[in-house]
Design a protein around this motif. Structure first.
Motif, PDB file in Angstrom:
ATOM      1  N   ALA A 277      57.515  64.134 -11.538  1.00 48.16           N
ATOM      2  CA  ALA A 277      57.869  65.546 -11.681  1.00 48.16           C
ATOM      3  C   ALA A 277      59.344  65.780 -11.354  1.00 48.16           C
ATOM      4  CB  ALA A 277      56.979  66.398 -10.775  1.00 48.16           C
ATOM      5  N   LEU A 278      59.845  65.074 -10.350  1.00 48.45           N
ATOM      6  CA  LEU A 278      61.246  65.249  -9.954  1.00 48.45           C
ATOM      7  C   LEU A 278      62.214  64.759 -11.025  1.00 48.45           C
ATOM      8  CD1 LEU A 278      61.169  64.257  -6.169  1.00 48.45           C
ATOM      9  CD2 LEU A 278      61.414  66.544  -7.164  1.00 48.45           C
ATOM     10  N   ILE A 279      61.776  63.790 -11.834  1.00 53.85           N
ATOM     11  CA  ILE A 279      62.628  63.332 -12.938  1.00 53.85           C
ATOM     12  C   ILE A 279      62.907  64.478 -13.902  1.00 53.85           C
ATOM     13  CG2 ILE A 279      62.661  61.857 -14.992  1.00 53.85           C
ATOM     14  CD1 ILE A 279      61.161  59.748 -13.353  1.00 53.85           C
ATOM     15  N   PHE A 280      61.867  65.191 -14.268  1.00 54.71           N
ATOM     16  CA  PHE A 280      62.038  66.307 -15.206  1.00 54.71           C
ATOM     17  C   PHE A 280      62.764  67.483 -14.538  1.00 54.71           C
ATOM     18  CE2 PHE A 280      58.666  63.883 -17.150  1.00 54.71           C
ATOM     19  CZ  PHE A 280      58.975  63.956 -18.500  1.00 54.71           C
ATOM     20  N   TYR A 281      62.523  67.657 -13.245  1.00 49.48           N
ATOM     21  CA  TYR A 281      63.220  68.730 -12.521  1.00 49.48           C
ATOM     22  C   TYR A 281      64.713  68.445 -12.452  1.00 49.48           C
ATOM     23  CZ  TYR A 281      64.724  71.719  -8.663  1.00 49.48           C
ATOM     24  OH  TYR A 281      65.393  72.632  -7.886  1.00 49.48           O
ATOM     25  N   SER A 282      65.066  67.194 -12.191  1.00 48.32           N
ATOM     26  CA  SER A 282      66.487  66.835 -12.107  1.00 48.32           C
ATOM     27  C   SER A 282      67.176  66.960 -13.459  1.00 48.32           C
ATOM     28  CB  SER A 282      66.633  65.412 -11.565  1.00 48.32           C
ATOM     29  OG  SER A 282      65.953  64.480 -12.398  1.00 48.32           O
ATOM     30  N   ILE A 283      66.440  66.633 -14.534  1.00 50.82           N
ATOM     31  CA  ILE A 283      67.004  66.816 -15.884  1.00 50.82           C
ATOM     32  C   ILE A 283      67.232  68.300 -16.159  1.00 50.82           C
ATOM     33  CG2 ILE A 283      66.517  66.588 -18.351  1.00 50.82           C
ATOM     34  CD1 ILE A 283      64.982  64.026 -17.697  1.00 50.82           C
ATOM     35  N   TYR A 284      66.261  69.123 -15.747  1.00 51.64           N
ATOM     36  CA  TYR A 284      66.364  70.579 -15.935  1.00 51.64           C
ATOM     37  C   TYR A 284      67.541  71.142 -15.148  1.00 51.64           C
ATOM     38  CZ  TYR A 284      65.067  75.522 -15.452  1.00 51.64           C
ATOM     39  OH  TYR A 284      65.066  76.899 -15.431  1.00 51.64           O
ATOM     40  N   LYS A 285      67.754  70.630 -13.927  1.00 48.93           N
ATOM     41  CA  LYS A 285      68.826  71.119 -13.071  1.00 48.93           C
ATOM     42  C   LYS A 285      70.147  70.368 -13.300  1.00 48.93           C
ATOM     43  CE  LYS A 285      67.073  74.397 -10.495  1.00 48.93           C
ATOM     44  NZ  LYS A 285      67.699  75.737 -10.398  1.00 48.93           N
ATOM     45  N   LYS A 286      70.113  69.335 -14.143  1.00 46.78           N
ATOM     46  CA  LYS A 286      71.281  68.505 -14.417  1.00 46.78           C
ATOM     47  C   LYS A 286      71.820  67.881 -13.133  1.00 46.78           C
ATOM     48  CE  LYS A 286      72.553  71.215 -18.487  1.00 46.78           C
ATOM     49  NZ  LYS A 286      73.600  72.037 -19.157  1.00 46.78           N
ATOM     50  N   ASP A 287      70.897  67.404 -12.305  1.00 40.78           N
ATOM     51  CA  ASP A 287      71.238  66.774 -11.035  1.00 40.78           C
ATOM     52  C   ASP A 287      71.133  65.257 -11.219  1.00 40.78           C
ATOM     53  OD1 ASP A 287      71.374  65.756  -8.454  1.00 40.78           O
ATOM     54  OD2 ASP A 287      70.281  67.437  -7.572  1.00 40.78           O
TER      55      ASP A 287
ATOM     56  N   LYS B 168      62.214  82.001 -16.661  1.00 38.93           N
ATOM     57  CA  LYS B 168      63.579  81.485 -16.632  1.00 38.93           C
ATOM     58  C   LYS B 168      63.965  80.955 -15.253  1.00 38.93           C
ATOM     59  CE  LYS B 168      65.242  84.510 -20.346  1.00 38.93           C
ATOM     60  NZ  LYS B 168      66.224  85.555 -20.728  1.00 38.93           N
ATOM     61  N   LYS B 169      63.177  81.299 -14.239  1.00 39.84           N
ATOM     62  CA  LYS B 169      63.476  80.877 -12.874  1.00 39.84           C
ATOM     63  C   LYS B 169      62.497  79.794 -12.411  1.00 39.84           C
ATOM     64  CE  LYS B 169      65.441  85.353 -11.574  1.00 39.84           C
ATOM     65  NZ  LYS B 169      65.363  86.489 -10.610  1.00 39.84           N
ATOM     66  N   ARG B 170      62.277  78.819 -13.257  1.00 43.73           N
ATOM     67  CA  ARG B 170      61.381  77.717 -12.881  1.00 43.73           C
ATOM     68  C   ARG B 170      61.998  76.922 -11.731  1.00 43.73           C
ATOM     69  NH1 ARG B 170      61.034  77.465 -18.604  1.00 43.73           N
ATOM     70  NH2 ARG B 170      62.579  75.785 -18.656  1.00 43.73           N
ATOM     71  N   ASP B 171      61.203  76.697 -10.701  1.00 41.63           N
ATOM     72  CA  ASP B 171      61.710  75.950  -9.555  1.00 41.63           C
ATOM     73  C   ASP B 171      60.956  74.634  -9.388  1.00 41.63           C
ATOM     74  OD1 ASP B 171      59.264  76.725  -8.623  1.00 41.63           O
ATOM     75  OD2 ASP B 171      60.011  77.964  -6.985  1.00 41.63           O
ATOM     76  N   ILE B 172      61.223  73.941  -8.302  1.00 41.90           N
ATOM     77  CA  ILE B 172      60.664  72.608  -8.088  1.00 41.90           C
ATOM     78  C   ILE B 172      59.147  72.644  -7.951  1.00 41.90           C
ATOM     79  CG2 ILE B 172      60.931  72.693  -5.570  1.00 41.90           C
ATOM     80  CD1 ILE B 172      61.733  69.734  -5.706  1.00 41.90           C
ATOM     81  N   VAL B 173      58.599  73.729  -7.399  1.00 41.40           N
ATOM     82  CA  VAL B 173      57.149  73.855  -7.227  1.00 41.40           C
ATOM     83  C   VAL B 173      56.449  73.868  -8.581  1.00 41.40           C
ATOM     84  CG1 VAL B 173      55.283  75.320  -6.369  1.00 41.40           C
ATOM     85  CG2 VAL B 173      57.346  75.011  -5.013  1.00 41.40           C
ATOM     86  N   PHE B 174      57.022  74.592  -9.536  1.00 39.52           N
ATOM     87  CA  PHE B 174      56.441  74.631 -10.883  1.00 39.52           C
ATOM     88  C   PHE B 174      56.422  73.241 -11.504  1.00 39.52           C
ATOM     89  CE2 PHE B 174      57.348  74.487 -15.423  1.00 39.52           C
ATOM     90  CZ  PHE B 174      56.200  75.079 -15.926  1.00 39.52           C
ATOM     91  N   PHE B 175      57.521  72.508 -11.404  1.00 34.69           N
ATOM     92  CA  PHE B 175      57.609  71.183 -12.018  1.00 34.69           C
ATOM     93  C   PHE B 175      56.606  70.219 -11.396  1.00 34.69           C
ATOM     94  CE2 PHE B 175      61.517  72.867 -13.672  1.00 34.69           C
ATOM     95  CZ  PHE B 175      61.720  72.167 -14.856  1.00 34.69           C
TER      96      PHE B 175
END
Length: 256
Positions: A22-32, A92-99
């Motif tokens: 899940a964090l992989i997709f979150y980091s891609i979303y956040k460009k981290d 539009k405000k998807r956060d880490i919990v959602f991912f």
């Protein structure tokens, strides 16, 4: 500190692979980029360290998984969970919990087509989304005038009632139809007593989880006797040298 914690979790349990995924997709979303590299690295190490297996032929455990989710959430709360996940996907405000909740749920569904899912490896990651289920409910409730809130009040009472009812069924599954959805072997202790009355101390089975449960109560692995559990019929068959000589209706065992 969060990065250090993620590194420690790698070696604690294989179920954290869902978190890293899940964090992989979150980091891609956040460009981290840093989180992306670390998540990929931790996922690879975790999968290799615990020898994570996702193989197998399609066996159709999808309905069993959905049934278990229905039991954990209660059917109507689970429907609201799916609605909240859908709504969160377009937020539009998807956060880490959602991912974490969304991708863990998707992973469990995909894997259920090929293998039996151990629900306690996935459910904790989806249950955290209850916070956002409450959030979406309150947002819909507050934007309406008091005279138009009656439907939402009725819905809240109804969902709470069904949640309590199905949670009760979950904890008392040995006495309710909920046992048909769960994978717990509530009958093992009295079954072992029946086996030992017949001097059966060693037994084998193709069901590894059942074998572990039997070993816990003192029946070791052996090749002379074989046990088969028919979940739909709620019966256990004992074979001696490939010949059936005993069949037990587990629903009639004293499980108190």
């Amino acid at each position: 500190m969060s990065y250090i914690l993620l590194g420690i979790l790698v070696f604690l349990d294989y179920s954290f692979i869902s978190l890293y995924f899940a964090l992989i997709f979150y980091s891609i979303y956040k460009k981290d980029n840093l989180l992306l590299v670390l998540s990929l690295l931790f996922l690879a190490i975790n999968a290799n360290y615990f020898n994570y297996d996702i193989g197998g032929k399609p066996k159709g455990h999808f309905l069993d998984l959905f049934g278990t989710y229905f039991l954990i959430f209660s059917p109507f709360v689970f429907i609201f969970f799916l609605f909240s996940i859908y709504k969160g996907f377009f937020d539009k405000k998807r956060d880490i919990v959602f991912f974490i909740a969304f991708f863990t749920f998707i992973i469990s569904i995909i894997l259920s087509f090929r293998q039996r899912i151990k629900i306690d490896d996935y459910a904790p990651y989806t249950l955290i989304y209850i916070v956002y289920m409450v959030k979406y409910y309150l947002n819909s409730y507050r934007v309406r005038l008091p005279q138009f809130r009656k439907t939402y009040k009725i819905m809240f009472v109804f969902l709470l009632f069904t949640l309590l009812m199905f949670d009760t069924a979950l904890f008392l599954n040995r006495y309710t139809p909920a046992r048909n959805l769960s994978s717990s072997y509530y009958f093992i202790k009295p079954l072992v007593s029946e086996l030992k009355k017949r001097n059966i101390d060693y037994i084998t089975t193709d069901n590894k989880r059942l074998l572990k449960a039997l070993e816990f109560y003192g029946v070791k692995k052996g090749n002379v006797f074989k046990i088969k559990y028919k979940k739909r019929e709620n019966k256990v068959s004992i074979f001696h040298k490939n010949r059936k000589f005993l069949e037990i209706d587990v629903s009639k065992l004293n499980t108190l």
